[in-house]
Design an enzyme around this catalytic site. Sequence first.
Site, short mmCIF file in Angstrom:
data_model
loop_
_atom_site.label_atom_id
_atom_site.label_comp_id
_atom_site.label_asym_id
_atom_site.label_seq_id
_atom_site.Cartn_x
_atom_site.Cartn_y
_atom_site.Cartn_z
N ARG A 11 2.58 8.41 -12.07
CA ARG A 11 1.85 8.36 -13.32
C ARG A 11 1.23 9.70 -13.72
O ARG A 11 1.31 10.12 -14.88
CB ARG A 11 0.74 7.32 -13.18
CG ARG A 11 -0.07 7.08 -14.43
CD ARG A 11 -1.32 6.25 -14.11
NE ARG A 11 -1.09 5.15 -13.21
CZ ARG A 11 -0.80 3.90 -13.59
NH1 ARG A 11 -0.75 3.60 -14.86
NH2 ARG A 11 -0.61 2.96 -12.69
N ARG A 67 2.75 -2.75 -20.51
CA ARG A 67 1.42 -2.53 -19.95
C ARG A 67 0.28 -3.18 -20.74
O ARG A 67 -0.59 -3.81 -20.14
CB ARG A 67 1.16 -1.02 -19.77
CG ARG A 67 2.23 -0.32 -18.91
CD ARG A 67 1.85 1.09 -18.51
NE ARG A 67 0.83 1.08 -17.49
CZ ARG A 67 -0.43 1.32 -17.69
NH1 ARG A 67 -0.86 1.64 -18.90
NH2 ARG A 67 -1.30 1.27 -16.71
N TYR A 89 5.75 3.91 -16.29
CA TYR A 89 5.83 2.45 -16.33
C TYR A 89 6.05 1.93 -17.75
O TYR A 89 5.54 0.89 -18.15
CB TYR A 89 4.58 1.83 -15.67
CG TYR A 89 4.36 2.39 -14.29
CD1 TYR A 89 5.21 2.05 -13.25
CD2 TYR A 89 3.35 3.32 -14.04
CE1 TYR A 89 5.04 2.61 -11.98
CE2 TYR A 89 3.18 3.88 -12.78
CZ TYR A 89 4.03 3.52 -11.75
OH TYR A 89 3.88 4.07 -10.51
N CYS A 100 9.17 -13.43 -29.56
CA CYS A 100 8.60 -14.74 -29.84
C CYS A 100 7.55 -15.11 -28.81
O CYS A 100 7.70 -16.09 -28.07
CB CYS A 100 9.72 -15.76 -29.89
SG CYS A 100 10.85 -15.35 -31.19
N GLU A 101 6.52 -14.32 -28.70
CA GLU A 101 5.40 -14.60 -27.80
C GLU A 101 4.14 -14.04 -28.43
O GLU A 101 4.14 -12.90 -28.91
CB GLU A 101 5.57 -13.89 -26.45
CG GLU A 101 6.72 -14.36 -25.66
CD GLU A 101 6.40 -14.60 -24.20
OE1 GLU A 101 5.21 -14.59 -23.82
OE2 GLU A 101 7.36 -14.80 -23.46
N GLU A 125 3.09 11.11 -3.27
CA GLU A 125 4.05 10.34 -4.06
C GLU A 125 3.53 10.06 -5.46
O GLU A 125 3.39 8.90 -5.86
CB GLU A 125 4.32 8.98 -3.39
CG GLU A 125 4.88 9.05 -2.00
CD GLU A 125 4.99 7.68 -1.35
OE1 GLU A 125 5.78 7.54 -0.43
OE2 GLU A 125 4.25 6.75 -1.76
N PRO A 126 3.26 11.08 -6.24
CA PRO A 126 2.69 10.84 -7.56
C PRO A 126 3.75 10.41 -8.57
O PRO A 126 4.89 10.89 -8.53
CB PRO A 126 2.16 12.23 -7.95
CG PRO A 126 3.09 13.17 -7.25
CD PRO A 126 3.47 12.49 -5.95
N TYR A 172 -1.27 -5.85 -18.28
CA TYR A 172 -2.50 -5.43 -17.58
C TYR A 172 -3.69 -5.31 -18.53
O TYR A 172 -4.78 -4.92 -18.11
CB TYR A 172 -2.33 -4.04 -16.96
CG TYR A 172 -1.12 -3.86 -16.07
CD1 TYR A 172 -1.04 -4.48 -14.83
CD2 TYR A 172 -0.07 -3.05 -16.48
CE1 TYR A 172 0.07 -4.29 -14.02
CE2 TYR A 172 1.04 -2.85 -15.67
CZ TYR A 172 1.10 -3.48 -14.44
OH TYR A 172 2.20 -3.29 -13.64
N GLY A 228 -0.97 7.26 -7.02
CA GLY A 228 -2.15 6.59 -7.57
C GLY A 228 -3.09 7.48 -8.37
O GLY A 228 -4.06 6.97 -8.93
N1 LLP Z 1 3.97 5.21 -3.83
C1 LLP Z 1 4.07 3.88 -3.70
C2 LLP Z 1 4.40 3.31 -2.39
C3 LLP Z 1 3.85 3.05 -4.82
O1 LLP Z 1 3.94 1.74 -4.68
C4 LLP Z 1 3.54 3.64 -6.07
C5 LLP Z 1 3.30 2.80 -7.24
C6 LLP Z 1 3.46 5.04 -6.16
C7 LLP Z 1 3.68 5.79 -5.02
C8 LLP Z 1 3.19 5.76 -7.44
O2 LLP Z 1 1.94 5.46 -7.98
P1 LLP Z 1 1.42 6.32 -9.24
O3 LLP Z 1 1.22 7.74 -8.76
O4 LLP Z 1 2.42 6.25 -10.32
O5 LLP Z 1 0.14 5.69 -9.62
N2 LLP Z 1 3.16 -0.81 -13.20
C9 LLP Z 1 1.82 -0.36 -12.95
C10 LLP Z 1 1.73 0.58 -11.78
C11 LLP Z 1 2.35 0.04 -10.51
C12 LLP Z 1 2.36 1.05 -9.39
C13 LLP Z 1 3.24 0.60 -8.30
N3 LLP Z 1 3.33 1.52 -7.21
C14 LLP Z 1 1.24 0.25 -14.22
O6 LLP Z 1 1.92 0.26 -15.25
O7 LLP Z 1 0.10 0.66 -14.24
#
Ligand code: LLP
Length: 455
Positions: free
Chosen positions: A279, A315, A388, A358-359, A276-277, A319, A239
């Site tokens: 992004r 995205r 993503y 086509c959207e 668990e990074p 979003y 996150g």
């Molecule tokens: N761990 C778990 C259990 C997760 O569900 C996620 C992301 C992460 C780690 C990694 O999160 P990050 O570090 O990448 O923020 N599609 C969306 C983001 C969905 C995230 C889903 N879970 C976007 O494009 O912003």
Amino acid sequence: MDRFAYRDGELFAEDVPVSAIAAEAGTPCFVYSRATLEEHYDRLAEAFAPIAPLICYSVKSCGNLGVLRVLAERGAGMDVVSGGELFRAQTAGVPAAKCVYAGVGKTDAEIRDAIRAGLGLFNCESEQEFENIARLAAEMRETVRVALRINPDVDPKTHRYTSTGKKETKFGVDLERARRFFATYGRDPHARLEGLHLHIGSPIYTVDPYREAMTKTAALVEELARDGFEIRSIDLGGGFGADYESSQSPPLKEYAAAIVPLAKPLHDKGVRFILEPGRTIVANAGILVVKVLYTKTSGDKRFAICDAGMNALLRPSHYGSFHFIWPVAPGAAMTPARRTLDPKIDGTVAQDVVGPLCETGDFLALDRQLPASLGRGELLAVFTAGAYGMSMASRYNSSPLPAEVLVSGSRAEVVRHRESYDALIEHEREPKMLSLRSPAPVATRGQVPTLEKTR
Ligand code: LLP
């Protein structure tokens, strides 16, 4: 900071001109910078060094094997949420023992495969899932390690689609149920419940939600200890943010400054930490390159119509996310000094950057200031597209998936070819019930107008 920069009016990925990459790989294509990936990984490891976490890169953010391999070489483990992701991680050379497996809907086949592979840790999301993991492990005469995903009811203040740590989401088990969970399942001989897992949302741009979640987790660890259950690992999830506007480095030190003081006492007592990074490592390490096919004006609105849109990068439309977009070769006069929401360069006009689908929702940017001279055949770079992007790409409108290219210094390698039309239909089968000699039986009734008849 990332390694995509303009030199004399032309965009480079590390030391390779992006136009040369596009000429070789075709467009649309994603381009990843190895040095950026490594730098982000190293900075994260350094910021959290006092609690020496195992960094399990989140495969869902970008699962290309080349990207996974770069991080695996750095020592990363992987966070997976499906059998497919575990397969990717293993194929990239990451032992299953360094993988953690979350997700609310693990199938029996996926659980069995993960047990057989020697998975490091199941991040379990519900009572029924625990019972299922324990049953399957017992059947296989194996012992597996399980962490309970807790839902600390913290508001991460992010998009509601990606907010996961509030009580009313489908993820994890709320804190009240967590103690009962341990009381019920904490002594299982085949599924050893020994850790806590949380992931509260993505992206999270302030440190307070982490502080609050970590405080609640530490309190739960104490309560569980009083109940006779020792917590050996805490997985804090992912996150951490990425800078979509100007590609500055993510404030990893600030996250660490909020989390480490609360986590360190537990670390010193022997609790193993996991992060668990996704992004924060890969977002700024990737760009999407698209080609302008046509420009047009409808009413007052000007459009740059590109060879990919929401099929390659969902995205913006899904979003409402902002991605900085600029031509790959704008010339020195039109090169922004830095990426910002409004680059304030003379000679720009507002335009919608749209895809071919086509959207009406098929766009990469709306009302964006871009050079008025933007025209047919020009390449555009969509920045901060590494996370993503490809992992959420689709074949909608039968669009072949984009190519992916990994750059390291002056080398660029295609690490995924753009799909062929054959690949689009490779899993489809001619229905045996239909005769191959009459491909369009309805037309024989004479009621279906053909193109020829309507001319
Ligand atoms: N761990 C778990 C259990 C997760 O569900 C996620 C992301 C992460 C780690 C990694 O999160 P990050 O570090 O990448 O923020 N599609 C969306 C983001 C969905 C995230 C889903 N879970 C976007 O494009 O912003």
